[in-house]
Scaffold this motif. Structure first.
Motif, PDB file in Angstrom:
ATOM      1  N   SER A 167      -4.157  23.571  -5.668  1.00  0.00           N
ATOM      2  CA  SER A 167      -5.684  24.801  -5.609  1.00  0.00           C
ATOM      3  C   SER A 167      -4.603  25.565  -6.263  1.00  0.00           C
ATOM      4  CB  SER A 167      -5.890  24.488  -4.372  1.00  0.00           C
ATOM      5  OG  SER A 167      -6.429  26.636  -3.987  1.00  0.00           O
ATOM      6  N   PHE A 168      -4.141  25.983  -6.349  1.00  0.00           N
ATOM      7  CA  PHE A 168      -3.170  26.847  -6.966  1.00  0.00           C
ATOM      8  C   PHE A 168      -2.827  27.081  -8.702  1.00  0.00           C
ATOM      9  CE2 PHE A 168       1.476  28.022  -8.454  1.00  0.00           C
ATOM     10  CZ  PHE A 168       1.692  29.157  -8.422  1.00  0.00           C
ATOM     11  N   ILE A 169      -2.568  25.001  -8.962  1.00  0.00           N
ATOM     12  CA  ILE A 169      -3.134  25.229 -11.017  1.00  0.00           C
ATOM     13  C   ILE A 169      -3.805  25.274 -10.764  1.00  0.00           C
ATOM     14  CG2 ILE A 169      -2.474  22.945 -12.219  1.00  0.00           C
ATOM     15  CD1 ILE A 169      -0.352  21.817 -10.110  1.00  0.00           C
ATOM     16  N   ARG A 170      -4.970  24.997  -9.923  1.00  0.00           N
ATOM     17  CA  ARG A 170      -6.345  25.161 -10.755  1.00  0.00           C
ATOM     18  C   ARG A 170      -6.602  27.037 -10.725  1.00  0.00           C
ATOM     19  NH1 ARG A 170     -11.108  21.432  -8.513  1.00  0.00           N
ATOM     20  NH2 ARG A 170     -10.004  19.300  -9.120  1.00  0.00           N
ATOM     21  N   ARG A 171      -5.846  27.261  -9.958  1.00  0.00           N
ATOM     22  CA  ARG A 171      -6.538  28.902 -10.284  1.00  0.00           C
ATOM     23  C   ARG A 171      -5.704  29.133 -11.185  1.00  0.00           C
ATOM     24  NH1 ARG A 171      -3.554  33.177  -8.517  1.00  0.00           N
ATOM     25  NH2 ARG A 171      -1.779  32.558  -7.747  1.00  0.00           N
ATOM     26  N   LEU A 172      -4.666  28.758 -11.786  1.00  0.00           N
ATOM     27  CA  LEU A 172      -3.919  29.506 -12.756  1.00  0.00           C
ATOM     28  C   LEU A 172      -4.033  28.770 -14.801  1.00  0.00           C
ATOM     29  CD1 LEU A 172       0.430  29.039 -12.565  1.00  0.00           C
ATOM     30  CD2 LEU A 172      -1.733  31.263 -11.442  1.00  0.00           C
ATOM     31  N   GLU A 173      -4.373  27.291 -14.192  1.00  0.00           N
ATOM     32  CA  GLU A 173      -5.552  26.735 -15.143  1.00  0.00           C
ATOM     33  C   GLU A 173      -6.513  27.479 -15.892  1.00  0.00           C
ATOM     34  OE1 GLU A 173      -4.145  22.147 -14.851  1.00  0.00           O
ATOM     35  OE2 GLU A 173      -6.388  23.059 -14.557  1.00  0.00           O
ATOM     36  N   ALA A 174      -7.279  28.139 -14.645  1.00  0.00           N
ATOM     37  CA  ALA A 174      -8.660  28.842 -15.030  1.00  0.00           C
ATOM     38  C   ALA A 174      -8.453  30.147 -15.195  1.00  0.00           C
ATOM     39  CB  ALA A 174      -9.216  29.545 -13.388  1.00  0.00           C
ATOM     40  N   GLN A 175      -7.158  31.008 -14.552  1.00  0.00           N
ATOM     41  CA  GLN A 175      -6.842  32.073 -15.335  1.00  0.00           C
ATOM     42  C   GLN A 175      -6.390  32.368 -16.496  1.00  0.00           C
ATOM     43  OE1 GLN A 175      -3.117  33.262 -13.609  1.00  0.00           O
ATOM     44  NE2 GLN A 175      -3.907  35.951 -13.308  1.00  0.00           N
ATOM     45  N   ALA A 214      -7.818  30.053 -19.036  1.00  0.00           N
ATOM     46  CA  ALA A 214      -8.826  29.804 -19.663  1.00  0.00           C
ATOM     47  C   ALA A 214      -9.402  30.890 -19.571  1.00  0.00           C
ATOM     48  CB  ALA A 214     -10.249  28.566 -18.888  1.00  0.00           C
ATOM     49  N   CYS A 215      -9.733  32.239 -18.577  1.00  0.00           N
ATOM     50  CA  CYS A 215     -10.606  33.124 -19.368  1.00  0.00           C
ATOM     51  C   CYS A 215      -9.552  34.027 -19.668  1.00  0.00           C
ATOM     52  CB  CYS A 215     -10.505  33.766 -17.961  1.00  0.00           C
ATOM     53  SG  CYS A 215     -11.335  32.873 -15.995  1.00  0.00           S
ATOM     54  N   LEU A 216      -8.412  34.128 -19.484  1.00  0.00           N
ATOM     55  CA  LEU A 216      -7.426  35.023 -20.534  1.00  0.00           C
ATOM     56  C   LEU A 216      -7.693  34.611 -22.357  1.00  0.00           C
ATOM     57  CD1 LEU A 216      -4.428  35.566 -18.786  1.00  0.00           C
ATOM     58  CD2 LEU A 216      -5.658  37.261 -19.182  1.00  0.00           C
ATOM     59  N   ASP A 217      -7.601  32.995 -22.327  1.00  0.00           N
ATOM     60  CA  ASP A 217      -7.632  32.484 -23.417  1.00  0.00           C
ATOM     61  C   ASP A 217      -8.889  33.126 -24.450  1.00  0.00           C
ATOM     62  OD1 ASP A 217      -5.330  31.836 -24.149  1.00  0.00           O
ATOM     63  OD2 ASP A 217      -5.586  29.786 -23.180  1.00  0.00           O
ATOM     64  N   PHE A 218     -10.530  32.877 -23.895  1.00  0.00           N
ATOM     65  CA  PHE A 218     -11.465  32.852 -23.705  1.00  0.00           C
ATOM     66  C   PHE A 218     -11.752  34.863 -24.291  1.00  0.00           C
ATOM     67  CE2 PHE A 218     -16.153  34.080 -22.669  1.00  0.00           C
ATOM     68  CZ  PHE A 218     -16.391  34.086 -22.868  1.00  0.00           C
ATOM     69  N   ALA A 219     -11.081  35.528 -23.309  1.00  0.00           N
ATOM     70  CA  ALA A 219     -11.264  36.994 -23.758  1.00  0.00           C
ATOM     71  C   ALA A 219     -10.405  37.129 -24.542  1.00  0.00           C
ATOM     72  CB  ALA A 219     -10.827  37.288 -22.512  1.00  0.00           C
ATOM     73  N   CYS A 220      -9.543  36.971 -25.314  1.00  0.00           N
ATOM     74  CA  CYS A 220      -8.287  37.117 -25.974  1.00  0.00           C
ATOM     75  C   CYS A 220      -9.492  36.621 -27.650  1.00  0.00           C
ATOM     76  CB  CYS A 220      -7.031  36.573 -26.365  1.00  0.00           C
ATOM     77  SG  CYS A 220      -6.306  37.314 -24.471  1.00  0.00           S
ATOM     78  N   ASP A 221      -9.404  35.440 -27.203  1.00  0.00           N
ATOM     79  CA  ASP A 221     -10.886  34.936 -28.553  1.00  0.00           C
ATOM     80  C   ASP A 221     -11.350  35.882 -28.874  1.00  0.00           C
ATOM     81  OD1 ASP A 221     -10.496  33.033 -30.969  1.00  0.00           O
ATOM     82  OD2 ASP A 221     -12.775  32.048 -29.761  1.00  0.00           O
ATOM     83  N   ALA A 222     -12.530  36.900 -27.969  1.00  0.00           N
ATOM     84  CA  ALA A 222     -14.095  37.146 -27.559  1.00  0.00           C
ATOM     85  C   ALA A 222     -13.250  38.547 -28.789  1.00  0.00           C
ATOM     86  CB  ALA A 222     -13.723  37.276 -26.533  1.00  0.00           C
ATOM     87  N   VAL A 223     -12.002  39.055 -28.819  1.00  0.00           N
ATOM     88  CA  VAL A 223     -11.651  40.619 -28.808  1.00  0.00           C
ATOM     89  C   VAL A 223     -10.729  40.630 -30.202  1.00  0.00           C
ATOM     90  CG1 VAL A 223     -12.114  41.301 -26.687  1.00  0.00           C
ATOM     91  CG2 VAL A 223      -9.760  41.334 -26.938  1.00  0.00           C
ATOM     92  N   LYS A 224     -10.561  39.337 -30.229  1.00  0.00           N
ATOM     93  CA  LYS A 224      -9.142  39.383 -31.515  1.00  0.00           C
ATOM     94  C   LYS A 224      -9.941  39.848 -32.598  1.00  0.00           C
ATOM     95  CE  LYS A 224      -9.594  34.826 -33.513  1.00  0.00           C
ATOM     96  NZ  LYS A 224     -11.124  34.468 -33.316  1.00  0.00           N
ATOM     97  N   ASP A 225     -10.833  39.906 -32.948  1.00  0.00           N
ATOM     98  CA  ASP A 225     -11.664  41.159 -34.780  1.00  0.00           C
ATOM     99  C   ASP A 225     -11.794  42.304 -33.926  1.00  0.00           C
ATOM    100  OD1 ASP A 225     -10.423  38.757 -35.974  1.00  0.00           O
ATOM    101  OD2 ASP A 225     -12.383  37.050 -35.264  1.00  0.00           O
ATOM    102  N   PRO A 254     -16.099  30.704 -18.479  1.00  0.00           N
ATOM    103  CA  PRO A 254     -15.750  29.725 -19.441  1.00  0.00           C
ATOM    104  C   PRO A 254     -15.906  28.566 -19.328  1.00  0.00           C
ATOM    105  CG  PRO A 254     -13.831  30.516 -19.940  1.00  0.00           C
ATOM    106  CD  PRO A 254     -14.805  31.489 -18.460  1.00  0.00           C
ATOM    107  N   PRO A 255     -15.891  27.605 -20.217  1.00  0.00           N
ATOM    108  CA  PRO A 255     -16.322  26.005 -19.090  1.00  0.00           C
ATOM    109  C   PRO A 255     -15.505  25.610 -18.337  1.00  0.00           C
ATOM    110  CG  PRO A 255     -16.811  25.703 -21.308  1.00  0.00           C
ATOM    111  CD  PRO A 255     -16.379  27.400 -21.012  1.00  0.00           C
ATOM    112  N   GLY A 256     -15.903  24.805 -17.185  1.00  0.00           N
ATOM    113  CA  GLY A 256     -14.665  24.863 -16.841  1.00  0.00           C
ATOM    114  C   GLY A 256     -14.272  25.393 -15.579  1.00  0.00           C
ATOM    115  N   VAL A 257     -14.222  26.897 -15.481  1.00  0.00           N
ATOM    116  CA  VAL A 257     -13.484  27.211 -14.891  1.00  0.00           C
ATOM    117  C   VAL A 257     -15.069  28.219 -13.396  1.00  0.00           C
ATOM    118  CG1 VAL A 257     -13.498  30.023 -14.127  1.00  0.00           C
ATOM    119  CG2 VAL A 257     -12.701  29.028 -16.343  1.00  0.00           C
ATOM    120  N   LYS A 258     -14.261  27.732 -12.340  1.00  0.00           N
ATOM    121  CA  LYS A 258     -15.517  27.643 -10.697  1.00  0.00           C
ATOM    122  C   LYS A 258     -16.314  29.165 -10.409  1.00  0.00           C
ATOM    123  CE  LYS A 258     -14.676  26.091  -6.841  1.00  0.00           C
ATOM    124  NZ  LYS A 258     -13.890  26.102  -5.566  1.00  0.00           N
ATOM    125  N   PRO A 259     -17.369  29.176 -10.936  1.00  0.00           N
ATOM    126  CA  PRO A 259     -17.283  30.785 -10.202  1.00  0.00           C
ATOM    127  C   PRO A 259     -16.853  31.215  -9.262  1.00  0.00           C
ATOM    128  CG  PRO A 259     -19.632  28.718 -10.988  1.00  0.00           C
ATOM    129  CD  PRO A 259     -18.538  28.229 -10.889  1.00  0.00           C
TER     130      PRO A 259
END
Ligand code: SAM
Length: 163
Positions: free
Chosen positions: A6-14, A16-27, A148-153
């Protein structure tokens, strides 16, 4: 699922969300708010994904890894109740990404912080600005975005302003 899983999934989700957000605002122009420095892990991730971007960090009491402590000019130390309103005024309409990871096991306190963020953060957000949060927030002028895909609501929450 074990607590380790559960801990690992939480960090993986975090991540994934950070990478998604960084990509969205990079430009997009704008500064970043990181609410809750903790150990500095997510701060370090943000600065590695968005090199050179101004990141302002809010933390009640800094106790991060020494390599992950922001410069004094980028640090708002103290309770966000006291520090965030002035920062919102300073960066009105200029914040392209808020990452809030400030929750704890105290649900009453989480609800209080979420209500405070909901009524405080809005004016700081740039057009198209994102808010990524470990808590569900209601911020006027924003709408929820799919995770992002794979992150549980419910693991993380993503909001975006129009623009
Ligand atoms: C879960 S930790 C953040 C972990 C961090 N994202 C990381 O990756 O290392 C939450 C942090 O928020 C801070 N915090 C909680 N409530 C706060 C408040 N009202 N004002 C300022 N900081 C607060 C705590 O001191 C703690 O360091």
């Amino acid at each position: 699922m074990s607590r380790l899983d559960s801990f690992i999934r939480r960090l993986e989700a975090q991540r994934a969300c950070l990478d998604f957000a960084c990509d969205a605002v990079k430009d997009r122009p704008g500064v970043i708010f990181e609410l809750g420095l903790g150990n500095g892990r997510t701060y370090d991730h943000l600065r590695s994904r968005l090199p050179g971007r101004a990141i302002y960090v809010f933390e009640r009491k800094v106790a991060a890894h020494p390599d992950c402590v922001p410069a004094a000019a980028n640090l708002y130390e103290g309770d966000i109740d006291l520090t965030l309103p002035a920062a919102v005024g300073r960066f009105k309409g200029q914040v392209c990404l808020v990452h809030s990871d400030i929750g704890s096991g105290d649900q009453a306190m989480n609800a209080k912080i979420a209500a405070f963020l909901g009524r405080t953060l809005g004016p700081a957000l740039a057009p198209g600005g994102l808010v990524l949060s470990d808590q569900q927030l209601a911020i006027p002028g924003t709408a929820p975005l799919p995770l992002p895909p794979g992150v549980k609501p419910g693991r993380y929450y993503l909001l975006r302003t129009a623009g």
